[in-house]
Design an enzyme around this catalytic site. Sequence first.
Site, PDB file in Angstrom:
ATOM      1  N   HIS A  61       9.653  10.554   3.656  1.00 11.32           N
ATOM      2  CA  HIS A  61       9.326   9.162   3.361  1.00 11.32           C
ATOM      3  C   HIS A  61       9.700   8.769   2.040  1.00 11.32           C
ATOM      4  O   HIS A  61       8.936   8.804   1.106  1.00 11.32           O
ATOM      5  CB  HIS A  61       7.919   8.737   3.557  1.00 11.32           C
ATOM      6  CG  HIS A  61       7.741   7.305   3.595  1.00 11.32           C
ATOM      7  ND1 HIS A  61       6.328   6.546   4.183  1.00 11.32           N
ATOM      8  CD2 HIS A  61       8.192   6.057   2.934  1.00 11.32           C
ATOM      9  CE1 HIS A  61       6.540   5.361   3.814  1.00 11.32           C
ATOM     10  NE2 HIS A  61       7.540   5.020   3.302  1.00 11.32           N
ATOM     11  N   HIS A  80       7.574   2.425   9.563  1.00 13.49           N
ATOM     12  CA  HIS A  80       6.456   1.858   8.978  1.00 13.49           C
ATOM     13  C   HIS A  80       5.486   1.198   9.621  1.00 13.49           C
ATOM     14  O   HIS A  80       5.778   0.247  10.250  1.00 13.49           O
ATOM     15  CB  HIS A  80       6.908   1.014   7.646  1.00 13.49           C
ATOM     16  CG  HIS A  80       7.604   1.721   6.604  1.00 13.49           C
ATOM     17  ND1 HIS A  80       8.588   2.639   6.509  1.00 13.49           N
ATOM     18  CD2 HIS A  80       7.572   1.624   5.058  1.00 13.49           C
ATOM     19  CE1 HIS A  80       9.160   3.088   5.735  1.00 13.49           C
ATOM     20  NE2 HIS A  80       8.222   2.646   4.485  1.00 13.49           N
ATOM     21  N   GLU A 134       0.563  -0.386   7.761  1.00 16.14           N
ATOM     22  CA  GLU A 134       0.681  -0.387   5.865  1.00 16.14           C
ATOM     23  C   GLU A 134       0.095  -1.731   5.502  1.00 16.14           C
ATOM     24  O   GLU A 134      -0.908  -1.526   4.799  1.00 16.14           O
ATOM     25  CB  GLU A 134       2.053  -0.030   5.698  1.00 16.14           C
ATOM     26  CG  GLU A 134       2.114  -0.224   4.251  1.00 16.14           C
ATOM     27  CD  GLU A 134       3.892  -0.512   3.880  1.00 16.14           C
ATOM     28  OE1 GLU A 134       4.595  -0.753   4.796  1.00 16.14           O
ATOM     29  OE2 GLU A 134       4.215  -0.453   2.622  1.00 16.14           O
ATOM     30  N   ASP A 149       7.676   7.969  -1.720  1.00 11.36           N
ATOM     31  CA  ASP A 149       8.180   6.660  -1.092  1.00 11.36           C
ATOM     32  C   ASP A 149       9.441   5.818  -1.884  1.00 11.36           C
ATOM     33  O   ASP A 149      10.618   6.180  -1.265  1.00 11.36           O
ATOM     34  CB  ASP A 149       6.928   5.605  -1.347  1.00 11.36           C
ATOM     35  CG  ASP A 149       7.003   4.373  -0.139  1.00 11.36           C
ATOM     36  OD1 ASP A 149       8.155   4.202   0.294  1.00 11.36           O
ATOM     37  OD2 ASP A 149       6.101   3.448  -0.237  1.00 11.36           O
ATOM     38  N   ASP A 150       9.307   5.394  -2.871  1.00 12.57           N
ATOM     39  CA  ASP A 150      10.197   4.623  -4.052  1.00 12.57           C
ATOM     40  C   ASP A 150       9.878   5.191  -5.230  1.00 12.57           C
ATOM     41  O   ASP A 150       9.369   4.589  -6.073  1.00 12.57           O
ATOM     42  CB  ASP A 150       9.958   2.895  -3.834  1.00 12.57           C
ATOM     43  CG  ASP A 150      10.119   2.590  -2.442  1.00 12.57           C
ATOM     44  OD1 ASP A 150      11.205   2.484  -1.980  1.00 12.57           O
ATOM     45  OD2 ASP A 150       9.068   2.435  -1.938  1.00 12.57           O
TER      46      ASP A 150
HETATM   47  N1  HPA Z   1       6.931  -0.163   2.802  1.00  9.99           N
HETATM   48  C1  HPA Z   1       7.778  -1.355   2.858  1.00  9.99           C
HETATM   49  N2  HPA Z   1       8.769  -1.678   2.428  1.00  9.99           N
HETATM   50  C2  HPA Z   1       9.646  -0.757   1.696  1.00  9.99           C
HETATM   51  C3  HPA Z   1       8.789   0.400   1.360  1.00  9.99           C
HETATM   52  C4  HPA Z   1       7.604   0.545   1.786  1.00  9.99           C
HETATM   53  O1  HPA Z   1       6.944   1.804   1.470  1.00  9.99           O
HETATM   54  N3  HPA Z   1       9.675   1.007   0.410  1.00  9.99           N
HETATM   55  C5  HPA Z   1      10.753   0.374   0.525  1.00  9.99           C
HETATM   56  N4  HPA Z   1      10.678  -0.626   1.161  1.00  9.99           N
HETATM   57 ZN    ZN Z   2       8.275   3.143   2.788  1.00 12.94          ZN
END
Ligand code: HPA
Ligand code: ZN
Length: 343
Positions: free
Chosen positions: A18, A197, A200, A278-279
């Site tokens: 992820h 996803h 969340e 994640d990012d």
């Molecule tokens: N969630 C939703 N959108 C996203 C995410 C995430 O973790 N990372 C990049 N875009």
């Molecule tokens: Zn993500």
Amino acid sequence: MVGDYRSYLRKLPKVELHCHVEGTLRPATVVELAGKHSIRLPTTEVDQIYRYDTIYEFLEIYKTVNSTVIDRDDFARMAYETLEDGVRLGNLKYREMFFNPTLHTARGIPMATVMDGLVDGIRAAEHDLGVRCALIADVYRQDPPEVARRMVEEVLEHRRPELIGLGMDAAEAPDPPEKFVEAYRVAKAGGLRLTSHCAEDGPAKNVTTCLDLLGCERLDHGYHALEDPAVVARCIDQGVTFTVCPTSTAVVYGWPDLTTHPITRMIEAGMSVMLNSDDPTMFHTDIGNEYAEFCAQNDYPPGLVRRLVMQGVEAAWLDDSDKAAMRRAFEAEIDELDREFGI
Ligand code: HPA
Ligand code: ZN
């Protein structure tokens, strides 16, 4: 124990399932690419680029920053540098990495440029550093359903061996998963593996929708699944793995204390989870830091940490022989680290 637990956690071999390539750009690279293409950024203060409080602000910056990635070399550089960061900071061995095709095609960049560039970077990183990486194309939820379906058709037309799956991201609450049944149907017919996803910033019922209507095999995030014990029980029963992200969600969903983060309850409930960044650059983290902080702050013992690492291997979309080889290599490397650190 010899040495520091956090450095042990960083050195463990890792799989990551992820991670959004568009959320991995080094701030210095963003500034350089903006210069290369004469693009004005809201700020050129490198450490001020990534600042936001909500998923919506985050998605805005995500778009702005990505407007600097334009030609094939830029995409290659983005993919290469993030894999290099993963290896250097977290002993990353294998990643299945998201990209958002429509974020790029909507600004006129051909799909071939995006995919060829990413593949160039991935192959160069494997050649130079030994790290392996596959790609998952993500539906951007705020796109209309027909744009998402067309995106899937286009990635299949430009298919490269590295492309293995379809996922879905962006803001969940306003655009629920059932909107994209058709895109998932086309992806499945084209032989792609499926994830999304979910739960969340949406409800537990989105887990059920993603499994039953979209056909997802694993799921990304999933924290709100905890609100429905029947959903939790089903996911345990079915062995659904959740790719969870401590730091990014701590920031945008207000769970700053990692010892009370919903991930700790998912683990206590017996759900299958594995850790991800994640990012990473956008949230000032990396895959090594996710393990170091989340596991150390929660006093997770080495046995539990090993299980989290190995859940990453098990949930990877590798063929059986490849997975068996990775399993053996990881166990041996962790045994060696245990000896080195006196664990
Ligand atoms: N969630 C939703 N959108 C996203 C995410 C995430 O973790 N990372 C990049 N875009
Ligand atoms: Zn993500």
